[in-house]
Motif scaffolding. Structure first.
Motif, PDB file in Angstrom:
ATOM      1  N   PHE A  21       0.845  -1.184   0.000  1.00 21.50           N
ATOM      2  CA  PHE A  21       0.000   0.000   0.000  1.00 21.50           C
ATOM      3  C   PHE A  21       0.884   1.239   0.000  1.00 21.50           C
ATOM      4  O   PHE A  21       2.092   1.155   0.153  1.00 21.50           O
ATOM      5  CB  PHE A  21      -0.900   0.044   1.239  1.00 21.50           C
ATOM      6  N   ASP A  22       0.285   2.389  -0.131  1.00 16.05           N
ATOM      7  CA  ASP A  22       1.032   3.641  -0.126  1.00 16.05           C
ATOM      8  C   ASP A  22       1.195   4.156   1.303  1.00 16.05           C
ATOM      9  O   ASP A  22       0.540   5.104   1.707  1.00 16.05           O
ATOM     10  CB  ASP A  22       0.318   4.689  -0.987  1.00 16.05           C
ATOM     11  N   PHE A  23       2.063   3.511   2.058  1.00 11.31           N
ATOM     12  CA  PHE A  23       2.332   3.919   3.430  1.00 11.31           C
ATOM     13  C   PHE A  23       3.583   4.780   3.470  1.00 11.31           C
ATOM     14  O   PHE A  23       4.580   4.468   2.831  1.00 11.31           O
ATOM     15  CB  PHE A  23       2.547   2.716   4.352  1.00 11.31           C
ATOM     16  N   VAL A  24       3.534   5.830   4.249  1.00 12.08           N
ATOM     17  CA  VAL A  24       4.726   6.620   4.522  1.00 12.08           C
ATOM     18  C   VAL A  24       5.495   5.946   5.650  1.00 12.08           C
ATOM     19  O   VAL A  24       6.717   5.919   5.665  1.00 12.08           O
ATOM     20  CB  VAL A  24       4.338   8.062   4.932  1.00 12.08           C
ATOM     21  N   GLU A  25       4.752   5.370   6.580  1.00 16.75           N
ATOM     22  CA  GLU A  25       5.357   4.744   7.756  1.00 16.75           C
ATOM     23  C   GLU A  25       4.570   3.491   8.114  1.00 16.75           C
ATOM     24  O   GLU A  25       3.352   3.482   8.080  1.00 16.75           O
ATOM     25  CB  GLU A  25       5.302   5.737   8.916  1.00 16.75           C
ATOM     26  N   GLU A  26       5.283   2.440   8.431  1.00 14.74           N
ATOM     27  CA  GLU A  26       4.721   1.180   8.907  1.00 14.74           C
ATOM     28  C   GLU A  26       5.579   0.755  10.090  1.00 14.74           C
ATOM     29  O   GLU A  26       6.777   0.569   9.935  1.00 14.74           O
ATOM     30  CB  GLU A  26       4.888   0.116   7.820  1.00 14.74           C
ATOM     31  N   LYS A  27       4.980   0.611  11.254  1.00 16.00           N
ATOM     32  CA  LYS A  27       5.788   0.266  12.424  1.00 16.00           C
ATOM     33  C   LYS A  27       5.050  -0.746  13.287  1.00 16.00           C
ATOM     34  O   LYS A  27       3.924  -0.504  13.716  1.00 16.00           O
ATOM     35  CB  LYS A  27       6.078   1.527  13.243  1.00 16.00           C
ATOM     36  N   GLU A  28       5.701  -1.866  13.549  1.00 16.38           N
ATOM     37  CA  GLU A  28       5.120  -2.860  14.443  1.00 16.38           C
ATOM     38  C   GLU A  28       5.365  -2.405  15.882  1.00 16.38           C
ATOM     39  O   GLU A  28       6.498  -2.177  16.283  1.00 16.38           O
ATOM     40  CB  GLU A  28       5.752  -4.226  14.214  1.00 16.38           C
ATOM     41  N   ILE A  29       4.289  -2.265  16.648  1.00 19.00           N
ATOM     42  CA  ILE A  29       4.400  -1.841  18.037  1.00 19.00           C
ATOM     43  C   ILE A  29       4.638  -3.055  18.930  1.00 19.00           C
ATOM     44  O   ILE A  29       5.519  -3.039  19.782  1.00 19.00           O
ATOM     45  CB  ILE A  29       3.128  -1.089  18.494  1.00 19.00           C
ATOM     46  N   VAL A  30       3.850  -4.104  18.737  1.00 15.75           N
ATOM     47  CA  VAL A  30       4.014  -5.311  19.545  1.00 15.75           C
ATOM     48  C   VAL A  30       3.430  -6.499  18.792  1.00 15.75           C
ATOM     49  O   VAL A  30       2.504  -6.349  17.994  1.00 15.75           O
ATOM     50  CB  VAL A  30       3.344  -5.156  20.942  1.00 15.75           C
ATOM     51  N   SER A  31       4.006  -7.661  19.029  1.00 19.74           N
ATOM     52  CA  SER A  31       3.471  -8.921  18.524  1.00 19.74           C
ATOM     53  C   SER A  31       3.650  -9.953  19.621  1.00 19.74           C
ATOM     54  O   SER A  31       4.777 -10.237  20.030  1.00 19.74           O
ATOM     55  CB  SER A  31       4.201  -9.356  17.257  1.00 19.74           C
ATOM     56  N   ILE A  32       2.539 -10.456  20.121  1.00 19.21           N
ATOM     57  CA  ILE A  32       2.563 -11.403  21.241  1.00 19.21           C
ATOM     58  C   ILE A  32       1.775 -12.644  20.842  1.00 19.21           C
ATOM     59  O   ILE A  32       0.680 -12.543  20.295  1.00 19.21           O
ATOM     60  CB  ILE A  32       1.922 -10.796  22.507  1.00 19.21           C
ATOM     61  N   THR A  33       2.343 -13.790  21.137  1.00 29.86           N
ATOM     62  CA  THR A  33       1.645 -15.048  20.886  1.00 29.86           C
ATOM     63  C   THR A  33       1.580 -15.815  22.193  1.00 29.86           C
ATOM     64  O   THR A  33       2.577 -15.933  22.904  1.00 29.86           O
ATOM     65  CB  THR A  33       2.385 -15.891  19.833  1.00 29.86           C
ATOM     66  N   ASN A  34       0.384 -16.297  22.523  1.00 28.63           N
ATOM     67  CA  ASN A  34       0.219 -17.171  23.679  1.00 28.63           C
ATOM     68  C   ASN A  34      -0.524 -18.421  23.206  1.00 28.63           C
ATOM     69  O   ASN A  34      -0.856 -18.522  22.028  1.00 28.63           O
ATOM     70  CB  ASN A  34      -0.490 -16.441  24.830  1.00 28.63           C
ATOM     71  N   PRO A  35      -0.798 -19.373  24.073  1.00 31.38           N
ATOM     72  CA  PRO A  35      -1.462 -20.602  23.611  1.00 31.38           C
ATOM     73  C   PRO A  35      -2.850 -20.379  23.006  1.00 31.38           C
ATOM     74  O   PRO A  35      -3.357 -21.238  22.299  1.00 31.38           O
ATOM     75  CB  PRO A  35      -1.566 -21.449  24.884  1.00 31.38           C
ATOM     76  N   HIS A  36      -3.457 -19.232  23.261  1.00 35.71           N
ATOM     77  CA  HIS A  36      -4.831 -19.012  22.813  1.00 35.71           C
ATOM     78  C   HIS A  36      -4.966 -18.090  21.609  1.00 35.71           C
ATOM     79  O   HIS A  36      -5.947 -18.193  20.862  1.00 35.71           O
ATOM     80  CB  HIS A  36      -5.663 -18.445  23.959  1.00 35.71           C
ATOM     81  N   GLN A  37      -4.033 -17.165  21.428  1.00 39.48           N
ATOM     82  CA  GLN A  37      -4.183 -16.185  20.353  1.00 39.48           C
ATOM     83  C   GLN A  37      -2.862 -15.494  20.046  1.00 39.48           C
ATOM     84  O   GLN A  37      -1.909 -15.577  20.797  1.00 39.48           O
ATOM     85  CB  GLN A  37      -5.221 -15.135  20.725  1.00 39.48           C
ATOM     86  N   ARG A  38      -2.876 -14.790  18.936  1.00 44.92           N
ATOM     87  CA  ARG A  38      -1.755 -13.939  18.545  1.00 44.92           C
ATOM     88  C   ARG A  38      -2.294 -12.514  18.481  1.00 44.92           C
ATOM     89  O   ARG A  38      -3.321 -12.262  17.855  1.00 44.92           O
ATOM     90  CB  ARG A  38      -1.221 -14.354  17.188  1.00 44.92           C
ATOM     91  N   ILE A  39      -1.583 -11.565  19.105  1.00 45.28           N
ATOM     92  CA  ILE A  39      -1.989 -10.161  19.112  1.00 45.28           C
ATOM     93  C   ILE A  39      -0.889  -9.349  18.454  1.00 45.28           C
ATOM     94  O   ILE A  39       0.280  -9.457  18.826  1.00 45.28           O
ATOM     95  CB  ILE A  39      -2.237  -9.657  20.545  1.00 45.28           C
TER      96      ILE A  39
END
Length: 110
Positions: A21-39
């Motif tokens: 896409f036409d993004f000026v900025e893309e930044k991952e703030i957090v990525s967490i995985t536990n046994p039930h879900q990924r956030i």
């Protein structure tokens, strides 16, 4: 055991973040995985974004500054994904909260 379909080619995370896409900025703030879900939480700033009212209050440019119409003073949009599906966006959260608040407001006797 790995959750099936969390990062397949059909989910919102891949669509929003991994495609060009036409993004000026893309930044991952957090990525967490536990046994039930990924956030995953990402900040994105679209090319051509303009500052919001809140951006102007927090960091007002000089009067008449042409950068007012560019993304230079704009805040990025925050996206929250759970299991690769978009759950919330900072641009649309007011719509979500209004639908929660109004029924309680009208039910109150005052």
């Amino acid at each position: 055991e790995e959750q099936k379909g969390v990062l397949d080619q059909e989910n919102d995370l891949v669509f929003w973040i991994m495609t060009p896409f036409d993004f000026v900025e893309e930044k991952e703030i957090v990525s967490i995985t536990n046994p039930h879900q990924r956030i995953d939480v990402w900040d994105i700033l679209w090319e051509g974004s303009s500052p919001s009212y809140y951006d102007m209050i927090a960091n007002p440019p000089p009067l008449g500054d042409p950068r007012y119409l560019t993304e230079e003073f704009a805040s990025p949009e925050r996206l929250v994904f759970i299991n690769g599906i978009v759950q919330d966006s900072s641009d649309t959260e007011r719509v979500y909260y209004e639908t929660i608040v109004h029924p309680a407001m009208f039910a109150h006797s005052n």
